[in-house]
Design an enzyme around this catalytic site. Sequence first.
Site, PDB file in Angstrom:
ATOM      1  N   ARG A  15      -5.697 -16.947   7.948  1.00  0.00           N
ATOM      2  CA  ARG A  15      -4.715 -15.890   7.686  1.00  0.00           C
ATOM      3  C   ARG A  15      -5.412 -14.544   7.485  1.00  0.00           C
ATOM      4  O   ARG A  15      -5.308 -13.644   8.319  1.00  0.00           O
ATOM      5  CB  ARG A  15      -3.853 -16.275   6.461  1.00  0.00           C
ATOM      6  N   ASP A  16      -6.189 -14.420   6.409  1.00  0.00           N
ATOM      7  CA  ASP A  16      -6.804 -13.125   6.090  1.00  0.00           C
ATOM      8  C   ASP A  16      -7.822 -12.745   7.167  1.00  0.00           C
ATOM      9  O   ASP A  16      -7.986 -11.564   7.498  1.00  0.00           O
ATOM     10  CB  ASP A  16      -7.492 -13.209   4.715  1.00  0.00           C
ATOM     11  N   HIS A 208     -10.257 -13.307  -5.441  1.00  0.00           N
ATOM     12  CA  HIS A 208     -10.185 -13.124  -3.984  1.00  0.00           C
ATOM     13  C   HIS A 208     -11.077 -11.927  -3.644  1.00  0.00           C
ATOM     14  O   HIS A 208     -10.645 -10.786  -3.722  1.00  0.00           O
ATOM     15  CB  HIS A 208      -8.719 -12.870  -3.616  1.00  0.00           C
ATOM     16  N   HIS A 210     -13.476  -9.581  -1.300  1.00  0.00           N
ATOM     17  CA  HIS A 210     -13.996  -9.144   0.004  1.00  0.00           C
ATOM     18  C   HIS A 210     -15.412  -8.638  -0.255  1.00  0.00           C
ATOM     19  O   HIS A 210     -15.725  -8.190  -1.351  1.00  0.00           O
ATOM     20  CB  HIS A 210     -13.086  -8.065   0.604  1.00  0.00           C
ATOM     21  N   CYS A 241      -8.299  -6.242   5.822  1.00  0.00           N
ATOM     22  CA  CYS A 241      -6.863  -6.007   5.816  1.00  0.00           C
ATOM     23  C   CYS A 241      -6.603  -4.806   6.700  1.00  0.00           C
ATOM     24  O   CYS A 241      -7.200  -3.746   6.502  1.00  0.00           O
ATOM     25  CB  CYS A 241      -6.370  -5.751   4.391  1.00  0.00           C
ATOM     26  N   ASN A 250     -13.684 -11.288   4.031  1.00  0.00           N
ATOM     27  CA  ASN A 250     -13.713 -11.979   2.744  1.00  0.00           C
ATOM     28  C   ASN A 250     -15.120 -12.509   2.505  1.00  0.00           C
ATOM     29  O   ASN A 250     -15.900 -12.687   3.437  1.00  0.00           O
ATOM     30  CB  ASN A 250     -12.780 -13.196   2.795  1.00  0.00           C
TER      31      ASN A 250
HETATM   32  P1  HMG Z   1      10.055  -3.248   6.781  1.00  0.00           P
HETATM   33  O1  HMG Z   1       9.969  -2.472   8.051  1.00  0.00           O
HETATM   34  O2  HMG Z   1      10.271  -2.508   5.495  1.00  0.00           O
HETATM   35  O3  HMG Z   1      11.106  -4.441   6.876  1.00  0.00           O
HETATM   36  O4  HMG Z   1       8.707  -4.102   6.691  1.00  0.00           O
HETATM   37  P2  HMG Z   1      12.646  -4.439   7.123  1.00  0.00           P
HETATM   38  O5  HMG Z   1      13.212  -5.468   6.221  1.00  0.00           O
HETATM   39  O6  HMG Z   1      13.207  -3.039   7.077  1.00  0.00           O
HETATM   40  O7  HMG Z   1      12.760  -4.976   8.636  1.00  0.00           O
HETATM   41  C1  HMG Z   1      12.265  -4.243   9.746  1.00  0.00           C
HETATM   42  C2  HMG Z   1      12.113  -5.181  10.937  1.00  0.00           C
HETATM   43  O8  HMG Z   1      11.139  -6.182  10.663  1.00  0.00           O
HETATM   44  C3  HMG Z   1      13.400  -5.940  11.277  1.00  0.00           C
HETATM   45  O9  HMG Z   1      13.366  -6.187  12.668  1.00  0.00           O
HETATM   46  C4  HMG Z   1      13.216  -7.253  10.571  1.00  0.00           C
HETATM   47  O10 HMG Z   1      13.945  -8.313  11.128  1.00  0.00           O
HETATM   48  C5  HMG Z   1      11.732  -7.488  10.746  1.00  0.00           C
HETATM   49  P3  HMG Z   1      14.229  -5.301  13.686  1.00  0.00           P
HETATM   50  O11 HMG Z   1      15.640  -5.476  13.226  1.00  0.00           O
HETATM   51  O12 HMG Z   1      13.737  -3.883  13.526  1.00  0.00           O
HETATM   52  O13 HMG Z   1      13.909  -5.896  15.016  1.00  0.00           O
HETATM   53  N1  HMG Z   1      11.172  -8.326   9.679  1.00  0.00           N
HETATM   54  C6  HMG Z   1      10.512  -9.484   9.871  1.00  0.00           C
HETATM   55  N2  HMG Z   1      10.168 -10.148  10.994  1.00  0.00           N
HETATM   56  C7  HMG Z   1       9.508 -11.300  10.838  1.00  0.00           C
HETATM   57  N3  HMG Z   1       9.150 -11.813   9.631  1.00  0.00           N
HETATM   58  C8  HMG Z   1       9.478 -11.164   8.488  1.00  0.00           C
HETATM   59  C9  HMG Z   1      10.184  -9.957   8.601  1.00  0.00           C
HETATM   60  N4  HMG Z   1      10.641  -9.084   7.680  1.00  0.00           N
HETATM   61  C10 HMG Z   1      11.253  -8.102   8.347  1.00  0.00           C
HETATM   62  N5  HMG Z   1       9.095 -11.684   7.310  1.00  0.00           N
HETATM   63  C11 HMG Z   1       7.451  -5.983   5.862  1.00  0.00           C
HETATM   64  C12 HMG Z   1       8.409  -4.860   5.545  1.00  0.00           C
HETATM   65  C13 HMG Z   1       6.947  -6.532   4.559  1.00  0.00           C
HETATM   66  C14 HMG Z   1       8.196  -7.060   6.638  1.00  0.00           C
HETATM   67  C15 HMG Z   1       6.296  -5.440   6.751  1.00  0.00           C
HETATM   68  O14 HMG Z   1       5.774  -4.281   6.203  1.00  0.00           O
HETATM   69  C16 HMG Z   1       5.206  -6.473   6.884  1.00  0.00           C
HETATM   70  O15 HMG Z   1       5.375  -7.502   7.517  1.00  0.00           O
HETATM   71  N6  HMG Z   1       4.024  -6.229   6.280  1.00  0.00           N
HETATM   72  C17 HMG Z   1       2.983  -7.224   6.245  1.00  0.00           C
HETATM   73  C18 HMG Z   1       1.675  -6.592   6.138  1.00  0.00           C
HETATM   74  C19 HMG Z   1       0.594  -7.644   6.060  1.00  0.00           C
HETATM   75  O16 HMG Z   1       0.779  -8.789   6.460  1.00  0.00           O
HETATM   76  N7  HMG Z   1      -0.603  -7.237   5.548  1.00  0.00           N
HETATM   77  C20 HMG Z   1      -1.715  -8.089   5.450  1.00  0.00           C
HETATM   78  C21 HMG Z   1      -1.564  -9.173   4.433  1.00  0.00           C
HETATM   79  S1  HMG Z   1      -1.871  -8.646   2.757  1.00  0.00           S
HETATM   80  C22 HMG Z   1      -3.578  -8.791   2.551  1.00  0.00           C
HETATM   81  O17 HMG Z   1      -4.285  -9.011   3.497  1.00  0.00           O
HETATM   82  C23 HMG Z   1      -4.155  -8.724   1.164  1.00  0.00           C
HETATM   83  C24 HMG Z   1      -4.562 -10.096   0.589  1.00  0.00           C
HETATM   84  O18 HMG Z   1      -5.489 -10.745   1.434  1.00  0.00           O
HETATM   85  C25 HMG Z   1      -5.187  -9.914  -0.800  1.00  0.00           C
HETATM   86  C26 HMG Z   1      -6.278  -8.833  -0.850  1.00  0.00           C
HETATM   87  O19 HMG Z   1      -7.287  -8.935  -0.124  1.00  0.00           O
HETATM   88  O20 HMG Z   1      -6.086  -7.906  -1.619  1.00  0.00           O
HETATM   89  C27 HMG Z   1      -3.352 -11.010   0.449  1.00  0.00           C
HETATM   90 MG    MG Z   2      -7.632 -10.297   1.455  1.00  0.00          MG
END
Ligand code: HMG
Ligand code: MG
Length: 310
Positions: A15-16, A208, A210, A241, A250
Amino acid sequence: MSRGERVTVVEVGPRDGLQNEKGFVPTEVKVAFVEALADAGLGVVETTAFVSPRAIPQLADSAEVFSRVRKRAGVRYPVLVPNEKGLARALAVGAREISLFTAATDTFNLRNTNATIEESFARFAPVLVRAKADGLRVRGYVSTFFGCPYEGRVDPAKAAAVAVRLYDVGCEEVSLGDTIGVAVPSQVADVVERVREAGVPIGQIALHMHDTRGTALANVVEGLRERIRVFDSSAGGLGGCPYAPGAAGNLATEDLLYLLHGMGFETGVDLARVAAATRALAESTGRAPVSRVFAALNSASARAAAGPAR
Ligand code: HMG
Ligand code: MG
């Protein structure tokens, strides 16, 4: 720290790690990677993310990946979920464990998820209701716990408060994310004490790290001293990220395992088999793994294959 004590390694590479690859890793390669990691003895393999495919196109095939992975008995396969839509998609393919994620800083959280910290808790509320009703295990991440790419220094009291809130709303485990790899051991000791004193049991806290600045293993040792026994890592040191400029991979699982096993901790994981999973993935992506222990293992086996030194 006593010999033989158990430490849980949470593998987050699929995933990450893969969320940050430049190219799209083919579905069958992702599936084989997850299976190889579970076969290596990793008991928790964060398999994919049910986030917006527009935000993270690298994991747009999450439903197919999750469905196709041959599940090993006793292994947990958590998936990242940002909202109700993500939960519905995860449940549709049979996920039994989800990870929610927010941050210690609003600027990062807005860039990452288009929500402030407060808004992310509002999103989590219905997700938690349904997840609990369905008997899912829920983990919570706090990103930018030790530093933020946009806001800089993070107030440890504010970061700890977000961790405690995740625990209070029902996350069984809270993972403190050093998203951009800035933490040093004294900071780890300070924040772990704060989170624990604010009411999260030490057994429910994970680290967690990095490894952007090479301090991840030092932070793990400090975490071990504080009695943390759950650490996240990614095979080969994959990752970063996409919404955290400058974030490196990581902490590598191979490097973490080498340290833990050398210190006498038990993980149940076969380091050589993790390295084999890393090698197979690297052959597909064409990217050299950054894990030092992986490199050391490879040069040792290359020397052995070349015969006795002359
Ligand atoms: P948004 O644009 O605010 O969402 O995004 P929305 O609810 O307004 O929806 C917009 C569109 O997205 C719509 O589609 C929804 O259906 C679709 P449209 O009608 O325009 O065609 N949508 C989705 N589609 C599939 N699956 C869903 C989903 N939700 C909405 N779940 C949202 C908000 C959170 C969805 C977006 O910003 C997003 O997906 N962000 C994810 C970012 C991400 O994955 N970042 C990396 C992971 S975090 C990380 O790595 C840190 C970690 O490792 C810890 C660390 O290291 O600190 C965990
Ligand atoms: Mg991370």
